[in-house]
Design a protein around this motif. Structure first.
Motif, PDB file in Angstrom:
ATOM      1  N   LEU A 207       0.808  -1.216   0.000  1.00 36.81           N
ATOM      2  CA  LEU A 207       0.000   0.000   0.000  1.00 36.81           C
ATOM      3  C   LEU A 207       0.842   1.267   0.000  1.00 36.81           C
ATOM      4  O   LEU A 207       0.412   2.301  -0.513  1.00 36.81           O
ATOM      5  N   SER A 208       2.028   1.196   0.559  1.00 34.03           N
ATOM      6  CA  SER A 208       2.883   2.394   0.579  1.00 34.03           C
ATOM      7  C   SER A 208       3.578   2.602  -0.765  1.00 34.03           C
ATOM      8  O   SER A 208       3.980   3.722  -1.091  1.00 34.03           O
ATOM      9  N   THR A 209       3.726   1.522  -1.538  1.00 32.53           N
ATOM     10  CA  THR A 209       4.327   1.637  -2.873  1.00 32.53           C
ATOM     11  C   THR A 209       3.215   2.027  -3.847  1.00 32.53           C
ATOM     12  O   THR A 209       2.616   1.189  -4.516  1.00 32.53           O
ATOM     13  N   ASP A 210       2.940   3.308  -3.894  1.00 29.57           N
ATOM     14  CA  ASP A 210       1.782   3.875  -4.591  1.00 29.57           C
ATOM     15  C   ASP A 210       2.256   4.593  -5.859  1.00 29.57           C
ATOM     16  O   ASP A 210       3.116   5.479  -5.779  1.00 29.57           O
ATOM     17  N   PRO A 211       1.733   4.243  -7.028  1.00 29.87           N
ATOM     18  CA  PRO A 211       2.188   4.892  -8.271  1.00 29.87           C
ATOM     19  C   PRO A 211       1.902   6.377  -8.337  1.00 29.87           C
ATOM     20  O   PRO A 211       2.461   7.079  -9.177  1.00 29.87           O
ATOM     21  N   GLU A 212       1.033   6.900  -7.436  1.00 32.58           N
ATOM     22  CA  GLU A 212       0.703   8.322  -7.437  1.00 32.58           C
ATOM     23  C   GLU A 212       1.470   9.097  -6.371  1.00 32.58           C
ATOM     24  O   GLU A 212       1.301  10.313  -6.246  1.00 32.58           O
ATOM     25  N   ARG A 213       2.300   8.384  -5.581  1.00 32.86           N
ATOM     26  CA  ARG A 213       3.044   9.052  -4.520  1.00 32.86           C
ATOM     27  C   ARG A 213       4.503   8.591  -4.561  1.00 32.86           C
ATOM     28  O   ARG A 213       4.850   7.646  -5.275  1.00 32.86           O
ATOM     29  N   PHE A 214       5.344   9.264  -3.784  1.00 37.70           N
ATOM     30  CA  PHE A 214       6.767   8.945  -3.766  1.00 37.70           C
ATOM     31  C   PHE A 214       7.088   8.156  -2.498  1.00 37.70           C
ATOM     32  O   PHE A 214       6.763   8.591  -1.391  1.00 37.70           O
ATOM     33  N   LEU A 215       7.721   7.000  -2.677  1.00 36.24           N
ATOM     34  CA  LEU A 215       8.046   6.146  -1.544  1.00 36.24           C
ATOM     35  C   LEU A 215       9.252   6.697  -0.794  1.00 36.24           C
ATOM     36  O   LEU A 215      10.306   6.951  -1.382  1.00 36.24           O
ATOM     37  N   ILE A 216       9.092   6.867   0.505  1.00 36.19           N
ATOM     38  CA  ILE A 216      10.223   7.239   1.368  1.00 36.19           C
ATOM     39  C   ILE A 216      10.930   5.970   1.844  1.00 36.19           C
ATOM     40  O   ILE A 216      12.150   5.877   1.830  1.00 36.19           O
ATOM     41  N   GLY A 217      10.150   4.981   2.234  1.00 38.70           N
ATOM     42  CA  GLY A 217      10.708   3.702   2.663  1.00 38.70           C
ATOM     43  C   GLY A 217       9.593   2.749   3.019  1.00 38.70           C
ATOM     44  O   GLY A 217       8.463   3.171   3.271  1.00 38.70           O
ATOM     45  N   ASP A 218       9.903   1.455   3.067  1.00 41.75           N
ATOM     46  CA  ASP A 218       8.833   0.464   3.256  1.00 41.75           C
ATOM     47  C   ASP A 218       8.823  -0.191   4.625  1.00 41.75           C
ATOM     48  O   ASP A 218       7.974  -1.039   4.886  1.00 41.75           O
ATOM     49  N   ASP A 219       9.732   0.211   5.560  1.00 41.65           N
ATOM     50  CA  ASP A 219       9.762  -0.595   6.782  1.00 41.65           C
ATOM     51  C   ASP A 219      10.211   0.118   8.059  1.00 41.65           C
ATOM     52  O   ASP A 219       9.611  -0.102   9.097  1.00 41.65           O
ATOM     53  N   GLU A 220      11.245   0.931   8.019  1.00 42.90           N
ATOM     54  CA  GLU A 220      11.825   1.428   9.270  1.00 42.90           C
ATOM     55  C   GLU A 220      12.130   2.922   9.164  1.00 42.90           C
ATOM     56  O   GLU A 220      12.890   3.341   8.288  1.00 42.90           O
ATOM     57  N   HIS A 221      11.558   3.713  10.084  1.00 44.19           N
ATOM     58  CA  HIS A 221      11.702   5.163  10.029  1.00 44.19           C
ATOM     59  C   HIS A 221      11.841   5.758  11.421  1.00 44.19           C
ATOM     60  O   HIS A 221      11.497   5.121  12.421  1.00 44.19           O
ATOM     61  N   GLY A 222      12.330   6.983  11.464  1.00 41.91           N
ATOM     62  CA  GLY A 222      12.365   7.753  12.689  1.00 41.91           C
ATOM     63  C   GLY A 222      11.516   9.003  12.525  1.00 41.91           C
ATOM     64  O   GLY A 222      11.414   9.543  11.421  1.00 41.91           O
ATOM     65  N   TRP A 223      10.926   9.461  13.623  1.00 37.80           N
ATOM     66  CA  TRP A 223      10.103  10.684  13.628  1.00 37.80           C
ATOM     67  C   TRP A 223      10.715  11.650  14.632  1.00 37.80           C
ATOM     68  O   TRP A 223      10.594  11.477  15.831  1.00 37.80           O
ATOM     69  N   SER A 224      11.408  12.649  14.129  1.00 44.57           N
ATOM     70  CA  SER A 224      12.064  13.650  14.973  1.00 44.57           C
ATOM     71  C   SER A 224      11.218  14.917  14.980  1.00 44.57           C
ATOM     72  O   SER A 224      10.146  14.984  14.366  1.00 44.57           O
ATOM     73  N   SER A 225      11.711  15.939  15.622  1.00 46.04           N
ATOM     74  CA  SER A 225      11.001  17.220  15.638  1.00 46.04           C
ATOM     75  C   SER A 225      11.002  17.868  14.261  1.00 46.04           C
ATOM     76  O   SER A 225      10.208  18.763  13.984  1.00 46.04           O
ATOM     77  N   HIS A 226      11.880  17.404  13.366  1.00 45.54           N
ATOM     78  CA  HIS A 226      11.971  17.966  12.016  1.00 45.54           C
ATOM     79  C   HIS A 226      11.077  17.233  11.017  1.00 45.54           C
ATOM     80  O   HIS A 226      10.847  17.726   9.913  1.00 45.54           O
ATOM     81  N   GLY A 227      10.605  16.049  11.377  1.00 40.87           N
ATOM     82  CA  GLY A 227       9.808  15.250  10.457  1.00 40.87           C
ATOM     83  C   GLY A 227      10.258  13.802  10.504  1.00 40.87           C
ATOM     84  O   GLY A 227      10.873  13.355  11.477  1.00 40.87           O
ATOM     85  N   ILE A 228       9.964  13.050   9.440  1.00 40.72           N
ATOM     86  CA  ILE A 228      10.315  11.631   9.435  1.00 40.72           C
ATOM     87  C   ILE A 228      11.460  11.377   8.458  1.00 40.72           C
ATOM     88  O   ILE A 228      11.668  12.129   7.503  1.00 40.72           O
TER      89      ILE A 228
END
Length: 543
Positions: free
Chosen positions: A267-288
């Motif tokens: 679902l995250s691999t969407d042809p209408e959107r840009f993939l940031i990543g499919d599994d592991e992320h961090g959420w800081s005060s600046h964003g993800i």
């Protein structure tokens, strides 16, 4: 002496003391002295080889087979998935009070030293070693340098694809922040080493070292590094997340949490959107930001119709694990002969629409995905902030018959924060940080059922992927906010009365069940399981 073979390929002279020291970091004498001594008697050390060279090495070493679509297919033997009972955190004084020991196996320092010394002796006799130096964390403010030492070329290609590669030599510091040593052919002695079996994954936070042995499943490398990041990020007030992320043309970031089989990657691999990543992320005060530089997708039942981006990403440079192939050397994704957990690892650059820097803003939309095999959760519901924390702590999905030995009927399964096996610390610490970030950024959380409707597994049917994609689309383009919502009669969830391109009757699960009494009994049984699990997480363990 350093002999250049290409811009990113070095053959290290084993007498080059200064270069060998860069494998370590500022840690205790134990690790540094041993690493200095490792390579005196070993064979060649191949450092940051290009993936094409690593695949050539793997074929030459008979590690795998190149298929007609260009991917390298390997079989991992006895272990085709993670082995939680064989994963340990070293019980060190500086981290003891931070660790959720009910969830993590403890290993005493003496046992760790014993295993480490035996691994070091094993490495000294190695004919050839493959070394990768790169990064974890796309945001330079929260980035860590990692060194991975492998005895298999295909696993070194795996880490090249999964972690973030340096752009040049200058990007690399002299000393890594932490090191992974992966030696699948080294087997532990449970009696002597204090392990459960011949396999082990041992994390030492003080030594900043991960030891992996006895298993060829590459996911252990990825997930042990994720476990380490889950500890380090929390210390820096960054929420580490087992989730996928993408970003729209208006720079709107969305997160997709979900356990294996819920559709997170799809679902995250969407042809209408840009993939940031499919599994592991961090959420800081600046964003993800993405922790990784690649994807590790399940490919059981993969099809070009449902998942064209993933299908097309499986080509030369991709590593397949445990995928059966036919007489024409073409992968057979429908086969689970070896395992349901067939995998493909490839770099993000293989996805046509990807975020170039692996970074996004603070997310306004968050999806919790659950494949509910009981067929009682709505296809979509909007959560309050309190409900979001509860469902985050639950990390619910379900298993169906056939996915694991002994499962004969649908079974609820829970994984706190959608990633309990990778949580060094207590779930409430991650949940409280999520609650804070949701409130600060006015984020809206939706629960998405990608599982069954019209009855439980065996009676109902799985929700059509095209409907789930339409639901996601309606949320992301703001159309769903125009709908009226009503309260679900069992779970106290807010569900929309209408959603573009979705039959109205599908939105309320009770309307899809022929036997309404059976629905209420099944739904209330699941609700009772939810309450019991939440009571355990909130009150039953040390916070």
């Amino acid at each position: 002496m350093i002999m250049k073979k290409s811009k990113k390929c070095f053959n290290l002279n084993i007498d080059d003391k200064e270069t060998l020291n860069t494998f370590g970091s500022s840690r205790g004498e134990l690790f540094m002295i041993d690493l200095d001594d490792v390579f005196k008697n070993s064979g060649s050390i191949l450092y940051n080889l290009p993936v094409s060279d690593l695949i050539e090495e793997a074929i030459r070493n008979n590690e795998g087979k190149l298929l007609e679509n260009g991917a390298l297919d390997v079989f991992t033997g006895k272990y085709t998935g993670r082995i939680p009972k064989d994963k340990y955190i070293v019980n060190e004084e500086s981290i003891h009070n931070d660790i959720w020991w009910e969830n993590n196996n403890s290993m005493e320092k003496e046992n760790f030293i014993r295993v480490l010394n035996r691994v070091i002796d094993y490495l000294k006799k190695s004919r050839k070693l493959y070394v990768f130096k790169g990064f974890v964390g796309a945001d330079p403010r929260y980035r860590y340098q990692v060194t991975v030492i492998n005895e298999y070329a295909y696993q070194n290609a795996f880490v090249h694809q999964l972690f973030i590669n340096p752009k040049n030599e200058e990007e690399l510091k002299k000393e890594s922040d932490f090191t992974v040593i992966c030696v699948p052919n080294f087997l532990a002695d449970p009696i002597y080493d204090g392990t459960n079996s011949e396999a082990f994954i041992i994390i030492s936070f003080e030594e900043k070292l991960i030891l992996i042995g006895g298993t060829r499943y590459s996911g252990e490398i990825k997930k042990s590094v994720f476990t380490m990041m889950n500890y380090l990020m929390l210390k820096r007030n960054v929420l580490p997340m087992h989730c996928a992320a993408n970003i729209g043309s208006n720079n709107d970031t969305a997160l997709f949490f979900g356990l294996s089989g819920t559709g997170k990657t799809t679902l995250s691999t969407d042809p209408e959107r840009f993939l940031i990543g499919d599994d592991e992320h961090g959420w800081s005060s600046h964003g993800i930001f993405n922790f990784e530089g690649g994807c590790y997708a399940k490919c059981i039942n993969l099809s070009p119709y449902n998942e064209p981006e993933i299908w097309n990403a499986i080509r030369f440079g991709t590593i397949l694990e445990n995928v059966i192939y036919d007489v024409n050397n073409m992968p057979v994704y429908t086969s689970s002969k070896i395992t349901e957990n067939t995998r493909a690892s490839y770099p993000l650059e293989y996805i046509p629409r990807k975020a170039s820097n692996g970074i996004g803003g603070n997310p306004k939309i968050i999806f919790f995905l659950a494949a509910d095999a009981f067929g009682v959760l709505p296809p979509i519901s909007k959560l309050t902030n309190e409900q979001a924390v509860d469902y985050f702590l639950l990390g619910y999905t379900s298993k169906i018959p056939g996915t694991e030995k002994g499962i004969c009927e649908p079974q609820a399964t829970f994984s706190s924060c959608f990633g309990a096996p990778f949580l060094p610390s207590y779930p409430m610490r991650y949940a409280e940080l999520l609650k804070k970030k949701i409130a600060e950024n006015d984020s809206v959380v939706y629960l998405i059922n990608t599982g069954w409707i019209g009855g439980h597994y065996g009676i109902g049917k799985r929700i059509d992927l095209k409907y789930t994609r339409e639901i996601i689309k309606n949320v992301l383009n703001g159309e769903l906010e125009k709908a009226k919502f009503k309260k679900d009669t069992v779970f106290d969830l807010m569900i929309p009365e209408k959603c573009n391109n979705i039959p109205d009757e599908l939105l309320d699960p009770i309307k899809t069940w022929e036997d309404k009494n059976d629905y209420f009994q099944t739904a209330n049984n699941l609700l009772s399981a939810f309450k019991a699990r939440l009571d355990y997480i909130k009150n039953g363990i040390h916070q």
